[in-house]
Scaffold this active site. Sequence first.
Site, PDB file in Angstrom:
ATOM      1  N   ASP A   1       0.806  -1.231   0.000  1.00 53.19           N
ATOM      2  CA  ASP A   1       0.000   0.000   0.000  1.00 53.19           C
ATOM      3  C   ASP A   1       0.833   1.272   0.000  1.00 53.19           C
ATOM      4  OD1 ASP A   1      -2.633  -1.010  -0.099  1.00 53.19           O
ATOM      5  OD2 ASP A   1      -2.514  -1.598   1.998  1.00 53.19           O
TER       6      ASP A   1
ATOM      7  N   ASP B   1      -5.897  -4.791  -6.312  1.00 51.71           N
ATOM      8  CA  ASP B   1      -5.651  -3.422  -5.822  1.00 51.71           C
ATOM      9  C   ASP B   1      -4.186  -3.008  -6.023  1.00 51.71           C
ATOM     10  OD1 ASP B   1      -7.395  -5.175  -4.424  1.00 51.71           O
ATOM     11  OD2 ASP B   1      -7.748  -3.741  -2.841  1.00 51.71           O
TER      12      ASP B   1
END
Length: 400
Positions: A118, A176
């Site tokens: 992330d 993602d």
Amino acid sequence: MKKKFCILATAFSLLFGNLSFGAKKQETPAPAWLKKTTEVINYQLTKAAQTYQPGKNPRSVNPDGTVRIVGVKDWTTGFFPGSLWYGYELTGNKELEAAAKQFTLALDSIRYIKDTHDLGFMLFCSYGNAYRITGDKAYLPALKDGAKNLAARFDAKVGAIRSWDFGKWKYPVIIDNMMNLEYLYWAATQFKDQNFAKVANAHASTTLKNHFRKDFSSYHVVDYDPKTGQVYRKATHQGLTDDSSWARGQAWGLYGYTMCFANSNNPKFLAQAENIAKFIMNHPRTPKDKIPVWDYDVHNALDTDERAPRDASAAAVIASALLELSTKVKDGQKYLDYAEDILASLSSDAYLAKPGTNGLFILKHSTGAMLYNSEIDTPLDYADYYYLEALKRYREIKKI
Ligand code: GLY
């Protein structure tokens, strides 16, 4: 200086109509829905920056109406500073620029995090926008450290970055993760190190091979066996079922391949983006207002069905991606039109907050993780971020 004047002039003309900047190109009159957004964005972001503390960022609204605040290590922590930067660009409000700087610098310690993919969301949305807008080299060391830590999660045998270090997975790669490649492409150019781009290209190629079904919908998680580099299993974490099409996952894929093509010129990435766009744009269960239900395989996805919460965050990501895609192909008008419809819906009273409400977030009605009973039908910091990015892209394309 010139750029700053432009930001202020554009914001003024949006707020007060196209009155006095005669020399400014006004090729398309601003639609009514767009004019209203500037006022809401300015109010919500200014108030939010005054209300919340740097390093303790607003993420969503809890069921009891309180705001969920998260610390520096949360995966979404880059979005609020990023929204402040976009807010500054969209409104010209200097107070937002000053707040954006403070909220960005509070995230400095993210540069030492190594246990997640992330880092792109966390650092590129905050520090990346800070550097893009200001050109201040003080933002670069954190960006360099973070990019190195992200690229270090790449395994050559698997051909992909490991997304998570938690859970019972062997080597999980989630759709993602495509979003975080933009940071690596940028780092390759900025730091003159092609290894960053090689990692991004390899990850996108491996994901293209293993994450997609025949109809170009995608699995959420592909778990690899790191000993052999082969696919171990395909599953979901946030979708309805392993085989379903989780709405935000489809949005991440569309945005990811559009951005990978923009950075690599690889025609396979463009074809993939167009095929994902087809899946999304032609899906029979897309509601009339084009804001998807949280998973495309929820069968009771009628406009009025309360059991099927929408995901405005997926819609915002789709809109931003389609706007970019519209500039990459000859017949981009269909993408531009679809994105415009989404933006008009998101900018209507049904989704856009009334100033002073909604925990000071801009958009209502997103869904984080339905099956975990977490963040259902709530504002989300990343919905606001991609909505603002989409508005900026829209205004640039339309020269408004
Ligand atoms: N990247 C986590 C999510 O989309 O919920």
